[in-house]
Design a protein around this motif. Sequence first.
Motif, mmCIF file in Angstrom:
data_model
loop_
_atom_site.group_PDB
_atom_site.id
_atom_site.type_symbol
_atom_site.label_atom_id
_atom_site.label_comp_id
_atom_site.label_asym_id
_atom_site.label_seq_id
_atom_site.Cartn_x
_atom_site.Cartn_y
_atom_site.Cartn_z
ATOM 1 N N MET A 1 0.747 -0.995 -0.236
ATOM 2 C CA MET A 1 0.139 -0.304 -0.236
ATOM 3 C C MET A 1 1.307 1.804 0.333
ATOM 4 O O MET A 1 0.513 2.111 -0.860
ATOM 5 C CB MET A 1 -0.625 -0.165 1.751
ATOM 6 N N LEU B 1 -5.911 -2.626 -1.916
ATOM 7 C CA LEU B 1 -6.891 -2.079 -0.853
ATOM 8 C C LEU B 1 -7.977 -3.344 -1.745
ATOM 9 O O LEU B 1 -8.062 -4.678 -0.350
ATOM 10 C CB LEU B 1 -7.585 -1.111 -0.952
ATOM 11 N N ALA C 1 -3.304 1.889 -5.560
ATOM 12 C CA ALA C 1 -4.033 1.872 -4.028
ATOM 13 C C ALA C 1 -5.397 1.119 -4.511
ATOM 14 O O ALA C 1 -5.681 0.613 -3.355
ATOM 15 C CB ALA C 1 -4.102 3.736 -4.055
ATOM 16 N N ASN C 2 -6.412 1.792 -4.814
ATOM 17 C CA ASN C 2 -7.778 0.598 -4.726
ATOM 18 C C ASN C 2 -7.412 -1.107 -5.105
ATOM 19 O O ASN C 2 -8.089 -1.570 -4.219
ATOM 20 C CB ASN C 2 -8.313 1.731 -5.439
ATOM 21 N N ALA D 1 -2.085 6.067 -9.532
ATOM 22 C CA ALA D 1 -1.454 5.965 -8.431
ATOM 23 C C ALA D 1 -2.756 5.290 -7.262
ATOM 24 O O ALA D 1 -2.617 4.486 -6.663
ATOM 25 C CB ALA D 1 -0.218 7.209 -8.145
ATOM 26 N N ALA D 2 -3.816 6.411 -7.287
ATOM 27 C CA ALA D 2 -5.364 6.249 -6.962
ATOM 28 C C ALA D 2 -6.338 4.892 -7.026
ATOM 29 O O ALA D 2 -6.375 4.032 -6.608
ATOM 30 C CB ALA D 2 -5.828 6.824 -7.087
ATOM 31 N N PRO E 1 1.382 2.245 -4.769
ATOM 32 C CA PRO E 1 1.187 4.011 -6.022
ATOM 33 C C PRO E 1 2.237 4.253 -6.044
ATOM 34 O O PRO E 1 2.195 5.205 -6.966
ATOM 35 C CB PRO E 1 0.370 4.144 -4.444
#
Length: 114
Positions: free
Chosen positions: A54, A89, A85-86, A81-82, A58
């Motif tokens: 995490m 997750l 990150a998702n 990058a977002a 990203p």
Amino acid sequence: MSSVEKRTTRTTSEQTSFGSSSSSSSSASSPSASRSVNVSSGTLAKLAFFTIAMIVFPIGTYFVTLDRYFEGNATYAGISAAVVANVVLISYVAVAVMEDSQSGPAPVSIKKQQ
């Protein structure tokens, strides 16, 4: 004595009970306060992996895509990058759900009423 007066007369040791509104004698004898949780090493390894992922994935995605794919456009690099990150997750949640379902259903305890 009102509930406000009772709250103000508590000692500092009772105030550190993390929001427990019950009296200190019942919270001190609570089994959850003295119970330790057993966590497998595999679970901790997965948590450590996803924590590092995490952070690293990203940020790495941002800097790699900034110059290589988006020619300096920070907006597109930030969006990528977002997205990464998702993905990390959602992957963690999926692994946690699969791990929980592999352990089987929790045993049901039935108390007889007398």
